[in-house]
Design an enzyme around this catalytic site. Structure first.
Site, mmCIF file in Angstrom:
data_model
loop_
_atom_site.group_PDB
_atom_site.id
_atom_site.type_symbol
_atom_site.label_atom_id
_atom_site.label_comp_id
_atom_site.label_asym_id
_atom_site.label_seq_id
_atom_site.Cartn_x
_atom_site.Cartn_y
_atom_site.Cartn_z
ATOM 1 N N ASP A 135 0.787 -1.256 0.000
ATOM 2 C CA ASP A 135 0.000 0.000 0.000
ATOM 3 C C ASP A 135 0.815 1.301 0.000
ATOM 4 O OD1 ASP A 135 -1.952 -1.942 0.279
ATOM 5 O OD2 ASP A 135 -2.819 -1.162 2.120
ATOM 6 N N LYS A 145 -7.097 -5.219 -2.847
ATOM 7 C CA LYS A 145 -7.864 -5.654 -1.666
ATOM 8 C C LYS A 145 -8.779 -4.522 -1.210
ATOM 9 C CE LYS A 145 -4.220 -4.157 1.471
ATOM 10 N NZ LYS A 145 -4.956 -3.060 2.130
ATOM 11 N N CYS A 203 -2.207 -2.482 7.749
ATOM 12 C CA CYS A 203 -2.082 -3.434 6.644
ATOM 13 C C CYS A 203 -0.791 -4.239 6.682
ATOM 14 C CB CYS A 203 -2.275 -2.707 5.318
ATOM 15 S SG CYS A 203 -3.993 -2.153 5.141
#
Ligand code: VGL
Ligand code: ZN
Length: 209
Positions: free
Chosen positions: A10, A109, A154
């Site tokens: 990310d 995701k 995450c």
């Protein structure tokens, strides 16, 4: 290192400087991550990244759930932090930071508006599995070097799921930064993954091999 992969979580505009869910000092991890990308490329090792990839109506967004940003609560029976609108599919905020070197393999995701998805492997309810595990298995990967954003969300949940799926996991300590709603959230996350079997490593230790 043959069966090792670099997994970058990310590193998207919304988590970087001036982003909607800005993670403090996020931009400082880009240089060491790029050095690792070059290192893994040179050795023909596998490189993969995740993208947080939400529809506009995602219920983890405070505005879509009648909450204030930063509230703790529940979403469909799971504990949930309510976030500012971030990483909306195809928005500028969802793009990788422009200084990050290109990564060809990308796993998405967080597409289901009803459930958040911190880990690159499973949604928070463990009901939906992404294709990350299959891609890694197909490439005979058993060892993961993990960095990215954010340490306490995450990155943490990706590392925990990787351990539960029996990967050897090295957490790249200079390639992660956290949200830290509480100041020690990232330290606690690092301690927890270490106790559960992740190894901590500085990117310099890899680059100097
Ligand atoms: C993340 C909060 C919400 C992360 C994603 O990438 O750590 N954090 N969505
Ligand atoms: Zn998100």
């Amino acid at each position: 290192m043959k069966n090792s992969a670099l997994l970058i979580i990310d590193v998207q505009n919304d988590f970087c400087l001036k982003g909607a869910l800005e993670v403090k000092e996020a931009n400082s991890i880009i240089t060491p991550i790029n050095q690792l990308i070059n290192f893994f490329k040179k050795k023909s090792l596998f490189i993969i990244a995740t993208k947080d990839w939400h529809p506009e109506n995602h219920k983890s967004f405070a505005v879509n759930s009648g909450k204030n940003i930063g509230d703790f609560g529940e979403l469909n029976g799971l504990s949930q932090v309510f976030w500012p609108v971030h990483c909306v599919q195809n928005s500028f905020g969802s793009e990788f930071h422009k200084e990050l070197l290109p990564i060809e393999n990308v796993v998405y995701k967080g597409e289901n508006p009803e459930v958040d998805s911190y880990s690159g492997f499973f949604d928070n309810g463990k009901k939906f599995k992404t294709n990350l595990d299959d891609i890694l298995k197909k490439n005979e990967i058993n060892t993961l070097y993990i960095g990215g954003l954010a340490t306490d969300y995450c990155v943490k949940y990706t590392v925990l799921d990787a351990l539960s799926l029996s990967y050897n996991v090295f957490l790249l300590t200079d390639c992660i930064k956290g949200v830290n709603i509480n100041t020690d959230d990232s330290d606690k996350a690092i301690e927890e993954v270490k106790q559960k079997g992740a190894h901590l490593i500085n990117s310099k230790e890899i680059l100097n091999i």
